[in-house]
Write a protein that holds these residues in place. Structure first.
Motif, PDB file in Angstrom:
ATOM      1  N   LEU A 437       0.861  -1.158  -0.108  1.00  0.00           N
ATOM      2  CA  LEU A 437       0.008  -0.152   0.092  1.00  0.00           C
ATOM      3  C   LEU A 437       0.836   1.183   0.043  1.00  0.00           C
ATOM      4  O   LEU A 437       1.759   1.563   0.810  1.00  0.00           O
ATOM      5  CB  LEU A 437      -0.905   0.069   1.198  1.00  0.00           C
ATOM      6  CG  LEU A 437      -1.981  -1.097   1.320  1.00  0.00           C
ATOM      7  CD1 LEU A 437      -2.110  -1.237   2.964  1.00  0.00           C
ATOM      8  CD2 LEU A 437      -2.958  -1.045   0.528  1.00  0.00           C
ATOM      9  N   VAL A 438       0.749   2.138  -1.052  1.00  0.00           N
ATOM     10  CA  VAL A 438       1.467   3.240  -1.134  1.00  0.00           C
ATOM     11  C   VAL A 438       0.391   4.348  -1.197  1.00  0.00           C
ATOM     12  O   VAL A 438      -0.274   4.481  -2.167  1.00  0.00           O
ATOM     13  CB  VAL A 438       2.538   3.209  -2.361  1.00  0.00           C
ATOM     14  CG1 VAL A 438       3.244   4.624  -2.303  1.00  0.00           C
ATOM     15  CG2 VAL A 438       3.454   2.127  -2.335  1.00  0.00           C
ATOM     16  N   GLN A 439       0.504   5.337  -0.335  1.00  0.00           N
ATOM     17  CA  GLN A 439      -0.416   6.332  -0.216  1.00  0.00           C
ATOM     18  C   GLN A 439       0.417   7.881  -0.361  1.00  0.00           C
ATOM     19  O   GLN A 439       1.117   7.989   0.626  1.00  0.00           O
ATOM     20  CB  GLN A 439      -1.312   6.323   0.936  1.00  0.00           C
ATOM     21  CG  GLN A 439      -2.196   5.435   0.984  1.00  0.00           C
ATOM     22  CD  GLN A 439      -3.280   5.632   2.133  1.00  0.00           C
ATOM     23  OE1 GLN A 439      -4.363   6.347   1.851  1.00  0.00           O
ATOM     24  NE2 GLN A 439      -3.519   4.739   3.011  1.00  0.00           N
ATOM     25  N   SER A 440       0.326   8.588  -1.117  1.00  0.00           N
ATOM     26  CA  SER A 440       0.913   9.819  -1.217  1.00  0.00           C
ATOM     27  C   SER A 440       0.108  10.815  -1.752  1.00  0.00           C
ATOM     28  O   SER A 440       0.487  12.181  -1.552  1.00  0.00           O
ATOM     29  CB  SER A 440       2.236   9.559  -2.114  1.00  0.00           C
ATOM     30  OG  SER A 440       1.880   9.344  -3.497  1.00  0.00           O
ATOM     31  N   GLY A 441      -0.918  10.764  -2.471  1.00  0.00           N
ATOM     32  CA  GLY A 441      -1.804  11.771  -2.680  1.00  0.00           C
ATOM     33  C   GLY A 441      -3.189  12.134  -1.872  1.00  0.00           C
ATOM     34  O   GLY A 441      -3.150  11.296  -0.977  1.00  0.00           O
ATOM     35  N   ALA A 442      -3.931  12.910  -2.556  1.00  0.00           N
ATOM     36  CA  ALA A 442      -5.242  13.233  -1.875  1.00  0.00           C
ATOM     37  C   ALA A 442      -5.001  14.005  -0.596  1.00  0.00           C
ATOM     38  O   ALA A 442      -3.990  14.339   0.152  1.00  0.00           O
ATOM     39  CB  ALA A 442      -6.236  12.042  -1.469  1.00  0.00           C
ATOM     40  N   ARG A 443      -6.258  14.828  -0.522  1.00  0.00           N
ATOM     41  CA  ARG A 443      -6.246  15.764   0.857  1.00  0.00           C
ATOM     42  C   ARG A 443      -6.563  15.031   2.088  1.00  0.00           C
ATOM     43  O   ARG A 443      -6.001  15.297   2.950  1.00  0.00           O
ATOM     44  CB  ARG A 443      -7.438  16.813   0.373  1.00  0.00           C
ATOM     45  CG  ARG A 443      -7.846  17.699   1.865  1.00  0.00           C
ATOM     46  CD  ARG A 443      -6.698  18.545   2.115  1.00  0.00           C
ATOM     47  NE  ARG A 443      -6.933  19.414   3.222  1.00  0.00           N
ATOM     48  CZ  ARG A 443      -6.899  18.782   4.576  1.00  0.00           C
ATOM     49  NH1 ARG A 443      -6.439  18.058   4.907  1.00  0.00           N
ATOM     50  NH2 ARG A 443      -7.146  19.874   5.387  1.00  0.00           N
ATOM     51  N   ILE A 444      -7.171  14.170   1.710  1.00  0.00           N
ATOM     52  CA  ILE A 444      -7.638  12.918   2.971  1.00  0.00           C
ATOM     53  C   ILE A 444      -8.125  11.658   2.162  1.00  0.00           C
ATOM     54  O   ILE A 444      -8.845  11.602   1.373  1.00  0.00           O
ATOM     55  CB  ILE A 444      -9.063  13.561   3.870  1.00  0.00           C
ATOM     56  CG1 ILE A 444      -9.193  12.336   4.954  1.00  0.00           C
ATOM     57  CG2 ILE A 444     -10.053  13.729   3.069  1.00  0.00           C
ATOM     58  CD1 ILE A 444     -10.286  12.955   6.049  1.00  0.00           C
ATOM     59  N   ALA A 445      -7.443  10.831   2.728  1.00  0.00           N
ATOM     60  CA  ALA A 445      -7.540   9.382   2.412  1.00  0.00           C
ATOM     61  C   ALA A 445      -7.402   8.194   3.370  1.00  0.00           C
ATOM     62  O   ALA A 445      -6.883   8.341   4.415  1.00  0.00           O
ATOM     63  CB  ALA A 445      -6.571   8.754   1.046  1.00  0.00           C
ATOM     64  N   ARG A 446      -8.314   7.464   3.169  1.00  0.00           N
ATOM     65  CA  ARG A 446      -8.330   6.237   4.088  1.00  0.00           C
ATOM     66  C   ARG A 446      -8.538   4.773   3.431  1.00  0.00           C
ATOM     67  O   ARG A 446      -9.221   4.493   2.433  1.00  0.00           O
ATOM     68  CB  ARG A 446      -9.456   6.527   5.190  1.00  0.00           C
ATOM     69  CG  ARG A 446      -9.752   5.141   6.109  1.00  0.00           C
ATOM     70  CD  ARG A 446     -10.601   5.493   7.045  1.00  0.00           C
ATOM     71  NE  ARG A 446     -10.800   4.277   8.031  1.00  0.00           N
ATOM     72  CZ  ARG A 446     -11.400   4.186   9.222  1.00  0.00           C
ATOM     73  NH1 ARG A 446     -11.394   5.412   9.881  1.00  0.00           N
ATOM     74  NH2 ARG A 446     -11.439   3.262  10.017  1.00  0.00           N
ATOM     75  N   VAL A 447      -7.639   3.856   4.007  1.00  0.00           N
ATOM     76  CA  VAL A 447      -7.786   2.601   3.163  1.00  0.00           C
ATOM     77  C   VAL A 447      -7.959   1.509   4.447  1.00  0.00           C
ATOM     78  O   VAL A 447      -7.425   1.569   5.550  1.00  0.00           O
ATOM     79  CB  VAL A 447      -6.536   2.134   2.602  1.00  0.00           C
ATOM     80  CG1 VAL A 447      -6.487   0.822   2.091  1.00  0.00           C
ATOM     81  CG2 VAL A 447      -5.983   3.061   1.478  1.00  0.00           C
ATOM     82  N   ASN A 448      -9.205   0.695   4.386  1.00  0.00           N
ATOM     83  CA  ASN A 448      -9.268  -0.284   5.228  1.00  0.00           C
ATOM     84  C   ASN A 448      -9.015  -1.632   4.614  1.00  0.00           C
ATOM     85  O   ASN A 448      -9.471  -2.071   3.602  1.00  0.00           O
ATOM     86  CB  ASN A 448     -10.725  -0.199   5.552  1.00  0.00           C
ATOM     87  CG  ASN A 448     -11.194   0.741   6.320  1.00  0.00           C
ATOM     88  OD1 ASN A 448     -10.564   1.534   7.102  1.00  0.00           O
ATOM     89  ND2 ASN A 448     -12.320   1.430   5.901  1.00  0.00           N
ATOM     90  N   ALA A 449      -8.019  -2.508   5.220  1.00  0.00           N
ATOM     91  CA  ALA A 449      -7.445  -3.593   4.566  1.00  0.00           C
ATOM     92  C   ALA A 449      -7.694  -4.963   5.585  1.00  0.00           C
ATOM     93  O   ALA A 449      -7.126  -4.639   6.724  1.00  0.00           O
ATOM     94  CB  ALA A 449      -5.925  -3.486   4.068  1.00  0.00           C
ATOM     95  N   ALA A 450      -8.255  -5.789   5.129  1.00  0.00           N
ATOM     96  CA  ALA A 450      -8.677  -7.098   6.146  1.00  0.00           C
ATOM     97  C   ALA A 450      -8.131  -8.084   5.173  1.00  0.00           C
ATOM     98  O   ALA A 450      -8.516  -8.744   4.011  1.00  0.00           O
ATOM     99  CB  ALA A 450      -9.754  -7.089   6.404  1.00  0.00           C
ATOM    100  N   VAL A 451      -7.099  -9.203   5.692  1.00  0.00           N
ATOM    101  CA  VAL A 451      -6.641 -10.193   5.214  1.00  0.00           C
ATOM    102  C   VAL A 451      -6.949 -11.507   6.215  1.00  0.00           C
ATOM    103  O   VAL A 451      -6.759 -11.448   7.502  1.00  0.00           O
ATOM    104  CB  VAL A 451      -5.092 -10.231   5.034  1.00  0.00           C
ATOM    105  CG1 VAL A 451      -4.636 -11.502   4.413  1.00  0.00           C
ATOM    106  CG2 VAL A 451      -4.836  -8.954   4.191  1.00  0.00           C
ATOM    107  N   ALA A 452      -7.800 -12.474   5.761  1.00  0.00           N
ATOM    108  CA  ALA A 452      -8.054 -13.775   6.409  1.00  0.00           C
ATOM    109  C   ALA A 452      -7.236 -14.953   6.044  1.00  0.00           C
ATOM    110  O   ALA A 452      -7.486 -15.245   4.653  1.00  0.00           O
ATOM    111  CB  ALA A 452      -9.696 -13.806   6.251  1.00  0.00           C
ATOM    112  N   LEU A 453      -6.349 -15.588   6.869  1.00  0.00           N
ATOM    113  CA  LEU A 453      -5.885 -16.578   6.431  1.00  0.00           C
ATOM    114  C   LEU A 453      -6.525 -17.840   6.832  1.00  0.00           C
ATOM    115  O   LEU A 453      -6.809 -18.366   8.162  1.00  0.00           O
ATOM    116  CB  LEU A 453      -4.198 -16.643   7.203  1.00  0.00           C
ATOM    117  CG  LEU A 453      -3.393 -15.606   6.850  1.00  0.00           C
ATOM    118  CD1 LEU A 453      -2.053 -15.713   7.656  1.00  0.00           C
ATOM    119  CD2 LEU A 453      -3.091 -15.405   5.608  1.00  0.00           C
TER     120      LEU A 453
END
Length: 613
Positions: A437-453
């Motif tokens: 995950l690479v975030q460098s832009g936007a005024r405000i940004a949110r990423v929700n990431a969920a991984v299930a093994l």
């Protein structure tokens, strides 16, 4: 001291004839009203040191303290014999005990009245105005009563303005609207949204009007400058793979001009048009994957551990018009041949122009069949630097048994844009999933990431980089769930924050009781480049198993002056030394991004150089 009790006799004291006093004298027992031969004195409440507000409240004390003790109700018959004196002494002892209880009730009643006076409705209302309001402020509608929140107002407008637009599936849209009605919109009093500025995200009352739609020629030039390689392929990808596919969406609409698609019996890389032309098995499979939403059907959790994407996922479902589908059939190759297979490279590009009046709703479904190797580069970009639009996306990844998926999520939108993304991955046995995950832009940004093994011997790796300057707020919430034994996970996060920007990282690793022999590690490192830069780092472990190897931590620091001095001692000026150190800080996490997406890597390096000043 609120009240002072003075006991004033109501009549002249009589001669005490009991054993405790001599005839002709007034004893203490008589004054207290406990002598059987003397009428008890009536206690009167004298307002000594009493506030004016208490004076009218003294009268009800008589009713609060209850009736007088029966032993004190009437004086005994006066007698002079020894027997009479003995009886009088016995009654006097019983009267003392009852008098103490009666007196205690009187004092308690007086204090209760005094306290009630201090809690009058007028004074309570005055104090309530000084109580600090909760952080979850609401936008009140005209009139009295609860008004809609900022998010609810924005959501209603999105649904209303897109009613006439065609939908990918009417059943999916209806279910999304039903979930919107039943659920609760994000608010600051929810743990998942505690630190996110929802007003900055969804309040459009003072937002700039949409941009004028660009001409086709201008848009074509802008998109061409953003894409990594030409649509027909090029020399840049020969060293990576023999196959190169791409799906490009512009304001939610698939662009056939810039896309390279594939549709076969058991493989699909394309959009809704290709989905309609695919076989019934492929169509049914994709629709089944689109049906389930995060925190509505999958990745269910309590309110405290929630990622907060349920309502936004329902909104995406209700507005869904198109989707990027990546469906790869199973590979029949045995394990000896798996390592020699080159991964299928797929580029998913979502571009916003800023001219739309409604939010963009990107939707991605990735289903990697057994023993397949897939590399996906997902980019979120803006064609105009003045773009202020909002994107609300969902991505679901399924990694079948023995498969491998490498997923790059690159958020490099314009400085005024907004983005929220809900990403989920389900990993089967002996499969691996790697997310960058690479975030460098936007005024405000949110990423929700969920991984299930979900399968034994599965593994995942989540690495992220957030670069924030100016007034940016970048947010990353992650969850890695171990539910079966023998799985591995590794998470590394690096943040660089400058000016008055803010980064928020909350990473949770959950290990169930059945997930024995789990190996998991989590680390978050942050560089602060100014005194007003802020970061909230919240690594978390929730372990119920006892045979695990888990670790987590966080570190926040500034640039090392010793390293800067070393660079200067080698002939570099301070600004160049700072640039070199900042560019080098996240390179271990960026890895081969310079090869797989050279333009995205270039934009990341340019952001680091800009932050160095």
């Amino acid at each position: 001291k609120l009240l002072e009790l003075n006991f004033v006799p109501t009549a002249q004291p009589r001669t005490c004839l009991c054993a405790s006093g001599a005839a002709g004298r007034t004893s203490n027992a008589a004054a207290m009203g406990v002598c059987a031969s003397v009428p008890p004195a009536q206690p009167a409440l004298t307002p000594a040191f009493m506030p004016p507000a208490f004076s009218p409240m003294i009268a009800p004390v008589e009713s609060l303290r209850g009736p007088r003790p029966s032993a004190l109700a009437a004086p005994a018959t006066t007698g002079t014999s020894v027997g009479q004196r003995s009886v009088a002494g016995a009654i006097s002892e019983e009267g003392r005990q009852q008098s103490r209880a009666w007196l205690a009730g009187s004092v308690a009643g007086a204090l209760a009245v005094a306290i009630a006076a201090t809690h009058s409705p007028r004074q309570t209302a005055r104090r309530s105005q000084d109580v600090r309001r909760p952080r979850a402020t609401r936008v009140q509608a005209a009139g009295s009563g609860r008004g809609p929140t900022v998010v609810e107002t924005w959501t209603e407008r999105q649904v209303r303005e897109t009613e006439s637009q065609p939908k990918l599936s009417s059943s999916l849209a209806e279910r999304g609207q039903a979930l919107l009605q039943d659920g609760r919109a994000p608010e600051r009093d929810q743990e998942a949204w505690r630190y996110t500025d929802l007003k900055l995200f969804f309040d459009e009352s003072s937002a700039e009007p949409p941009l004028i739609a660009p001409s086709q020629e201008t848009l074509t030039d802008a998109i061409s400058s953003l894409l990594e390689v030409p649509a027909e392929g090029g020399e840049e990808t020969k060293h990576i793979t023999k196959e190169f596919l791409r799906v490009v969406f512009v304001d939610g609409v698939l662009s056939q001009e810039f896309s390279r698609l594939r549709s076969s019996e058991n493989t699909l890389v394309g959009g809704a048009k290709e989905l309609g032309a695919a076989s019934a098995a492929v169509h049914d499979r994709i629709m089944e994957l689109l049906q389930k939403l995060p925190e509505q059907d999958i990745f269910l959790s309590n309110a405290r551990d929630s990622l907060g994407c349920a309502q936004l996922a329902a909104l995406n479902q209700s507005l869904l018009q198109d989707c990027a589908c990546v469906l790869c059939d199973d590979d029949s190759a045995d394990e000896a041949e798996e390592t020699e297979e080159e991964p299928l490279l797929i580029e998913l590009v979502f571009i916003t122009t800023g001219s739309s009046t409604t939010c963009s709703s990107p939707r991605v479904v990735i289903d990697a069949g057994k023993n397949r190797h897939v590399r996906v580069v997902e980019s979120h970009l803006s064609s105009d630097p003045a773009d202020t639009s909002l994107s609300n996306g969902i991505c679901r990844v399924l990694v079948r048994e023995g498969a491998s998926v490498v997923h790059d999520f690159l958020q490099q939108k314009a400085d005024g844009a907004r983005l929220v993304e809900s990403l989920t991955a389900e990993v089967d046995a002996k499969a691996s999933y790697s997310l960058r995950l690479v975030q460098s832009g936007a005024r405000i940004a949110r990423v929700n990431a969920a991984v299930a093994l979900e399968g034994e011997s599965s593994s995942c790796k989540v690495i992220g980089t957030m670069l924030a300057n100016g007034k940016q707020q970048l947010d990353l919430h992650t969850l890695i769930h171990h539910s079966v034994p023998g799985c591995e996970s590794d998470q590394k996060q690096k943040n660089i924050v400058a000016d008055t920007a803010e980064c928020i990282f909350k990473g949770s690793i959950r290990v169930d009781k059945e997930a024995q022999q789990t190996e998991s590690a989590q680390i978050c490192r942050t560089l602060l480049l100014s005194k007003k830069a802020r970061v909230k780092a919240m690594p978390s472990l929730q372990i119920q198993a006892d045979d695990v190897t888990c670790s987590h931590g966080a570190a926040i620091t500034e640039l090392d002056e010793d390293q800067v001095f070393y660079m200067r001692s080698r002939g570099l000026d301070p600004s160049d030394a700072k640039k070199l150190l900042l560019v080098a800080f996240p390179q271990d996490l960026l890895g081969d991004l310079s090869k797989i997406a050279p333009k995205a890597h270039r934009r990341t390096v340019d952001k680091l150089v800009c932050m160095a000043g």
